[in-house]
Write a protein that holds these residues in place. Sequence first.
Motif, PDB file in Angstrom:
ATOM      1  N   GLY A   1      28.848 -15.793 -40.349  1.00 52.71           N
ATOM      2  CA  GLY A   1      27.644 -16.728 -39.773  1.00 52.71           C
ATOM      3  C   GLY A   1      28.471 -18.091 -40.091  1.00 52.71           C
ATOM      4  N   SER A   2      29.160 -18.321 -41.176  1.00 50.51           N
ATOM      5  CA  SER A   2      29.721 -19.729 -41.353  1.00 50.51           C
ATOM      6  C   SER A   2      30.856 -20.211 -40.253  1.00 50.51           C
ATOM      7  CB  SER A   2      30.210 -19.817 -42.589  1.00 50.51           C
ATOM      8  OG  SER A   2      29.155 -19.945 -43.584  1.00 50.51           O
ATOM      9  N   LEU A   3      31.518 -18.837 -40.067  1.00 56.93           N
ATOM     10  CA  LEU A   3      32.580 -19.078 -39.039  1.00 56.93           C
ATOM     11  C   LEU A   3      32.326 -19.244 -37.592  1.00 56.93           C
ATOM     12  CD1 LEU A   3      35.643 -18.608 -38.490  1.00 56.93           C
ATOM     13  CD2 LEU A   3      35.308 -16.124 -38.293  1.00 56.93           C
ATOM     14  N   LEU A   4      31.121 -18.569 -37.274  1.00 58.90           N
ATOM     15  CA  LEU A   4      30.401 -18.753 -36.100  1.00 58.90           C
ATOM     16  C   LEU A   4      29.861 -20.086 -35.839  1.00 58.90           C
ATOM     17  CD1 LEU A   4      29.941 -17.421 -33.246  1.00 58.90           C
ATOM     18  CD2 LEU A   4      27.720 -16.507 -34.209  1.00 58.90           C
ATOM     19  N   LEU A   5      29.187 -20.564 -37.025  1.00 60.49           N
ATOM     20  CA  LEU A   5      28.458 -21.785 -36.994  1.00 60.49           C
ATOM     21  C   LEU A   5      29.276 -23.134 -36.727  1.00 60.49           C
ATOM     22  CD1 LEU A   5      25.905 -23.429 -37.258  1.00 60.49           C
ATOM     23  CD2 LEU A   5      25.986 -23.467 -39.408  1.00 60.49           C
ATOM     24  N   VAL A   6      30.618 -22.793 -37.289  1.00 61.13           N
ATOM     25  CA  VAL A   6      31.617 -24.044 -37.326  1.00 61.13           C
ATOM     26  C   VAL A   6      32.460 -24.074 -36.067  1.00 61.13           C
ATOM     27  CG1 VAL A   6      33.789 -24.772 -38.462  1.00 61.13           C
ATOM     28  CG2 VAL A   6      31.965 -24.161 -39.999  1.00 61.13           C
ATOM     29  N   ALA A   7      32.525 -22.948 -35.536  1.00 66.38           N
ATOM     30  CA  ALA A   7      33.097 -22.635 -34.103  1.00 66.38           C
ATOM     31  C   ALA A   7      32.313 -23.350 -33.133  1.00 66.38           C
ATOM     32  CB  ALA A   7      33.386 -21.242 -33.799  1.00 66.38           C
ATOM     33  N   VAL A   8      30.941 -22.920 -33.359  1.00 71.51           N
ATOM     34  CA  VAL A   8      30.146 -23.648 -32.289  1.00 71.51           C
ATOM     35  C   VAL A   8      29.864 -25.064 -32.513  1.00 71.51           C
ATOM     36  CG1 VAL A   8      27.486 -23.807 -31.685  1.00 71.51           C
ATOM     37  CG2 VAL A   8      28.617 -21.343 -31.776  1.00 71.51           C
ATOM     38  N   LEU A   9      29.788 -25.456 -33.654  1.00 70.84           N
ATOM     39  CA  LEU A   9      29.808 -27.001 -34.007  1.00 70.84           C
ATOM     40  C   LEU A   9      30.697 -27.834 -33.370  1.00 70.84           C
ATOM     41  CD1 LEU A   9      28.019 -27.202 -37.638  1.00 70.84           C
ATOM     42  CD2 LEU A   9      26.919 -27.786 -35.429  1.00 70.84           C
ATOM     43  N   GLY A  10      31.889 -26.987 -33.525  1.00 69.55           N
ATOM     44  CA  GLY A  10      33.352 -27.620 -33.191  1.00 69.55           C
ATOM     45  C   GLY A  10      33.426 -27.753 -31.516  1.00 69.55           C
ATOM     46  N   ALA A  11      32.828 -26.732 -31.015  1.00 66.55           N
ATOM     47  CA  ALA A  11      32.824 -26.742 -29.451  1.00 66.55           C
ATOM     48  C   ALA A  11      31.854 -28.062 -28.843  1.00 66.55           C
ATOM     49  CB  ALA A  11      32.468 -25.448 -28.974  1.00 66.55           C
ATOM     50  N   ILE A  12      30.641 -28.144 -29.559  1.00 68.43           N
ATOM     51  CA  ILE A  12      29.676 -28.928 -29.009  1.00 68.43           C
ATOM     52  C   ILE A  12      29.826 -30.287 -29.851  1.00 68.43           C
ATOM     53  CG2 ILE A  12      28.025 -27.411 -28.559  1.00 68.43           C
ATOM     54  CD1 ILE A  12      26.574 -28.172 -30.998  1.00 68.43           C
ATOM     55  N   GLY A  13      30.949 -30.596 -30.594  1.00 73.18           N
ATOM     56  CA  GLY A  13      31.217 -31.942 -31.114  1.00 73.18           C
ATOM     57  C   GLY A  13      30.285 -32.238 -32.340  1.00 73.18           C
ATOM     58  N   GLY A  14      29.865 -31.011 -33.011  1.00 76.92           N
ATOM     59  CA  GLY A  14      29.122 -31.456 -34.218  1.00 76.92           C
ATOM     60  C   GLY A  14      29.786 -31.703 -35.357  1.00 76.92           C
ATOM     61  N   LEU A  15      31.197 -31.522 -35.248  1.00 78.11           N
ATOM     62  CA  LEU A  15      32.063 -31.545 -36.660  1.00 78.11           C
ATOM     63  C   LEU A  15      32.360 -32.994 -36.689  1.00 78.11           C
ATOM     64  CD1 LEU A  15      34.145 -28.437 -36.360  1.00 78.11           C
ATOM     65  CD2 LEU A  15      32.100 -28.854 -37.789  1.00 78.11           C
ATOM     66  N   SER A  16      31.934 -33.815 -35.779  1.00 77.75           N
ATOM     67  CA  SER A  16      32.149 -35.266 -36.068  1.00 77.75           C
ATOM     68  C   SER A  16      31.650 -35.962 -37.175  1.00 77.75           C
ATOM     69  CB  SER A  16      31.890 -35.980 -34.645  1.00 77.75           C
ATOM     70  OG  SER A  16      30.722 -36.061 -34.386  1.00 77.75           O
ATOM     71  N   SER A  17      30.577 -35.407 -37.306  1.00 74.11           N
ATOM     72  CA  SER A  17      30.007 -35.851 -38.666  1.00 74.11           C
ATOM     73  C   SER A  17      29.468 -34.814 -39.596  1.00 74.11           C
ATOM     74  CB  SER A  17      28.441 -36.368 -38.393  1.00 74.11           C
ATOM     75  OG  SER A  17      27.723 -36.512 -39.460  1.00 74.11           O
ATOM     76  N   SER A  18      30.192 -35.083 -40.866  1.00 74.29           N
ATOM     77  CA  SER A  18      30.034 -33.846 -42.051  1.00 74.29           C
ATOM     78  C   SER A  18      28.497 -33.778 -42.370  1.00 74.29           C
ATOM     79  CB  SER A  18      30.929 -34.314 -43.135  1.00 74.29           C
ATOM     80  OG  SER A  18      30.396 -35.374 -43.616  1.00 74.29           O
ATOM     81  N   ALA A  19      27.589 -34.568 -42.249  1.00 75.31           N
ATOM     82  CA  ALA A  19      26.264 -34.619 -42.676  1.00 75.31           C
ATOM     83  C   ALA A  19      25.549 -33.380 -41.344  1.00 75.31           C
ATOM     84  CB  ALA A  19      25.585 -35.813 -42.398  1.00 75.31           C
ATOM     85  N   ILE A  20      26.014 -33.494 -40.299  1.00 75.15           N
ATOM     86  CA  ILE A  20      25.549 -32.323 -39.304  1.00 75.15           C
ATOM     87  C   ILE A  20      25.979 -31.140 -39.707  1.00 75.15           C
ATOM     88  CG2 ILE A  20      25.432 -31.780 -36.845  1.00 75.15           C
ATOM     89  CD1 ILE A  20      25.570 -34.573 -36.101  1.00 75.15           C
TER      90      ILE A  20
END
Length: 136
Positions: A30-49
């Motif tokens: 789940g963490s791997l999938l969530l981080v991949a999805v966040l990376g694809a939509i630009g959600g990793l730009s903020s560590s709070a998200i």
Amino acid sequence: MVEWRPLRTAVRPVPEPVATPFVWVAAFAGSLLLVAVLGAIGGLSSSAIALGSLCALAALLGLPARFRAAPGIALVCWLFLNAYAVAPRGELAWQGHPDVARVLLLLTAALLGTLVARIVNALGAHRRITPGKGPQ
């Protein structure tokens, strides 16, 4: 004559929690999938998200788990958070107090999910096994 019967023949009033290793594998996937999805939509730009999303995942994974699975859930989620959402990306690094706070937030989320599930299951079991009052 004594008749022996297994104790688990009746319906259990409280559901059995999921095995801890299975929950940890689900946390990894789940963490791997969530981080991949966040990376694809630009959600990793903020560590709070990313932290908020992983806390929600930890709480969700805590629902069917035992309390002893919570530290493993928090650790796995923190590893993905630290490796992919917190600078420097791609490296595991311990930053002291900020990482302690992140791990504690993830642990609290997992424990809160498990606690909520236990309370809901206990209330449901209480309603199922408590004799009801008839119409008066």
